[in-house]
Design a protein around this motif. Sequence first.
Motif, mmCIF file in Angstrom:
data_model
loop_
_atom_site.group_PDB
_atom_site.id
_atom_site.type_symbol
_atom_site.label_atom_id
_atom_site.label_comp_id
_atom_site.label_asym_id
_atom_site.label_seq_id
_atom_site.Cartn_x
_atom_site.Cartn_y
_atom_site.Cartn_z
ATOM 1 N N ASN A 1 9.914 3.372 -100.646
ATOM 2 C CA ASN A 1 8.583 2.883 -100.983
ATOM 3 C C ASN A 1 8.095 3.621 -102.219
ATOM 4 N N THR A 2 7.005 3.161 -102.786
ATOM 5 C CA THR A 2 6.381 3.816 -103.925
ATOM 6 C C THR A 2 5.200 4.615 -103.422
ATOM 7 N N TYR A 3 5.161 5.889 -103.811
ATOM 8 C CA TYR A 3 4.063 6.758 -103.431
ATOM 9 C C TYR A 3 3.369 7.223 -104.694
#
Length: 153
Positions: free
Chosen positions: A3-5
């Motif tokens: 995922n993108t954080y």
Amino acid sequence: MPNTYSQMYVQVVIVVKFRKSLIHKSWKDELYKYITGIVTNKGQKLLRINGVENHVHILLNIKPNLALSDLVKDIKVNSTNWINDRGFNDAKFQWQEGFGAFTYSISQLDNVIKYIENQEEHHKKQSFKEEYILFLKNFEIEYKDEYLFDFLE
């Protein structure tokens, strides 16, 4: 699944066209709620909003799935229509072109929130032009006077 954080805090400053004092105390809270709805509907988070009669500061926690310029455009277009449709002013309401955007770390948020909350007191001592130029200098942003907002001081 990866995922993108991200953690991106941005203070956006938008200005009434020609810096006219068209945001009235009687309906500014409604405007701020409306702008909060625009930001929320775009999947972003508004942390604080406040301003005075001629400009607004908006502190956002933004995600990388939306360009900041697109979000600000949506805020300005939709809030302009909302203000004009309600006939809050005798004159046609418009935001100036462009905006200011200044980033912060999480450790700075309390100070930024206090600053935004105290806009009315702050502007008893400092004009918007002085405030804005100080932002540009403090953030080491190169600028040309002819491309700044229209200041009618």
